[in-house]
Write a protein that holds these residues in place. Structure first.
Motif, short mmCIF file in Angstrom:
data_model
loop_
_atom_site.label_atom_id
_atom_site.label_comp_id
_atom_site.label_asym_id
_atom_site.label_seq_id
_atom_site.Cartn_x
_atom_site.Cartn_y
_atom_site.Cartn_z
N PHE A 1 61.50 163.20 -22.80
CA PHE A 1 62.68 163.33 -21.64
C PHE A 1 63.94 163.66 -22.62
O PHE A 1 64.80 164.66 -22.04
N LEU A 2 63.88 163.05 -23.82
CA LEU A 2 65.27 163.32 -24.38
C LEU A 2 65.08 164.45 -24.98
O LEU A 2 66.19 165.24 -25.40
N GLY A 3 64.02 164.94 -25.61
CA GLY A 3 63.89 166.16 -26.08
C GLY A 3 63.96 167.34 -25.20
O GLY A 3 64.79 168.51 -25.44
N SER A 4 63.69 166.97 -23.83
CA SER A 4 63.99 168.08 -22.88
C SER A 4 65.73 168.17 -22.68
O SER A 4 66.22 169.37 -22.52
N VAL A 5 66.36 166.90 -22.60
CA VAL A 5 67.77 167.03 -22.62
C VAL A 5 68.52 167.68 -23.65
O VAL A 5 69.26 168.67 -23.34
N TYR A 6 68.05 167.60 -24.87
CA TYR A 6 68.52 168.08 -26.09
C TYR A 6 68.32 169.40 -26.37
O TYR A 6 69.18 170.07 -26.70
N SER A 7 67.20 170.04 -25.65
CA SER A 7 67.03 171.47 -25.79
C SER A 7 68.03 172.02 -24.92
O SER A 7 68.39 173.37 -25.38
N LEU A 8 68.90 171.63 -24.05
CA LEU A 8 69.75 172.27 -23.30
C LEU A 8 71.15 172.46 -24.20
O LEU A 8 72.04 173.24 -23.74
N THR A 9 71.24 171.91 -25.38
CA THR A 9 72.48 172.23 -26.30
C THR A 9 72.37 173.42 -26.67
O THR A 9 73.44 174.17 -27.05
N TRP A 10 71.28 174.43 -26.69
CA TRP A 10 71.12 175.65 -27.08
C TRP A 10 71.21 176.70 -26.03
O TRP A 10 71.06 177.84 -26.31
N LEU A 11 71.25 176.09 -24.72
CA LEU A 11 71.49 177.10 -23.66
C LEU A 11 72.53 178.05 -23.48
O LEU A 11 73.49 177.55 -23.64
N THR A 12 72.27 179.30 -23.20
CA THR A 12 73.24 180.19 -23.00
C THR A 12 72.89 181.28 -22.10
O THR A 12 71.67 181.14 -21.80
N LEU A 13 73.83 182.12 -21.60
CA LEU A 13 73.39 183.06 -20.53
C LEU A 13 72.43 184.11 -21.00
O LEU A 13 71.64 184.41 -20.51
N ASP A 14 72.47 184.29 -22.41
CA ASP A 14 71.48 185.28 -23.00
C ASP A 14 70.27 184.73 -23.40
O ASP A 14 69.32 185.39 -23.74
N ASN A 15 70.07 183.40 -23.32
CA ASN A 15 68.76 182.75 -24.01
C ASN A 15 68.51 181.90 -22.93
O ASN A 15 69.01 180.73 -22.90
N TYR A 16 67.17 182.13 -22.50
CA TYR A 16 66.72 181.36 -21.17
C TYR A 16 65.76 180.47 -21.85
O TYR A 16 65.01 179.56 -20.94
N TRP A 17 65.19 180.61 -23.07
CA TRP A 17 64.03 179.61 -23.50
C TRP A 17 64.35 178.31 -23.67
O TRP A 17 63.46 177.35 -23.40
#
Length: 88
Positions: free
Chosen positions: A43-59
């Motif tokens: 769960f915390l890994g899923s939340v942490y992955s959002l730190t790299w979220l941008t409009l250009d990168n959907y991964w």
């Protein structure tokens, strides 16, 4: 609603071997803590992955949804008692 489960006496004359499985005696404390640590890490890994979220990168969002789905699905189906509806 009580979580206490009581067994009924067997009237057919043959005794059942073993104990009655209740939610209170399914996992040991160590197993429960280990499972909790793994699921909270997902769960915390899923939340942490959002730190790299941008409009250009959907991964990062795809990774977030995947890890969150695993953190929710594994305890509910694989580790849970979802198949025990007709036991009692």
């Amino acid at each position: 609603m009580s979580s206490k489960i009581t067994g009924q006496a067997n009237t057919s004359g043959s005794a059942q071997a073993g104990t009655i499985q209740t939610p209170q005696n399914e996992n040991s404390l160590v197993t429960s803590i280990a499972l909790f640590v793994v699921m909270i890490a997902l769960f915390l890994g899923s939340v942490y992955s959002l730190t790299w979220l941008t409009l250009d990168n959907y991964w990062p969002m795809a990774i977030c949804l995947g890890l969150f789905a695993l953190a929710f699905w594994i305890p509910m189906t694989v580790l849970g008692r979802s198949d025990s509806a007709g036991e009692n």
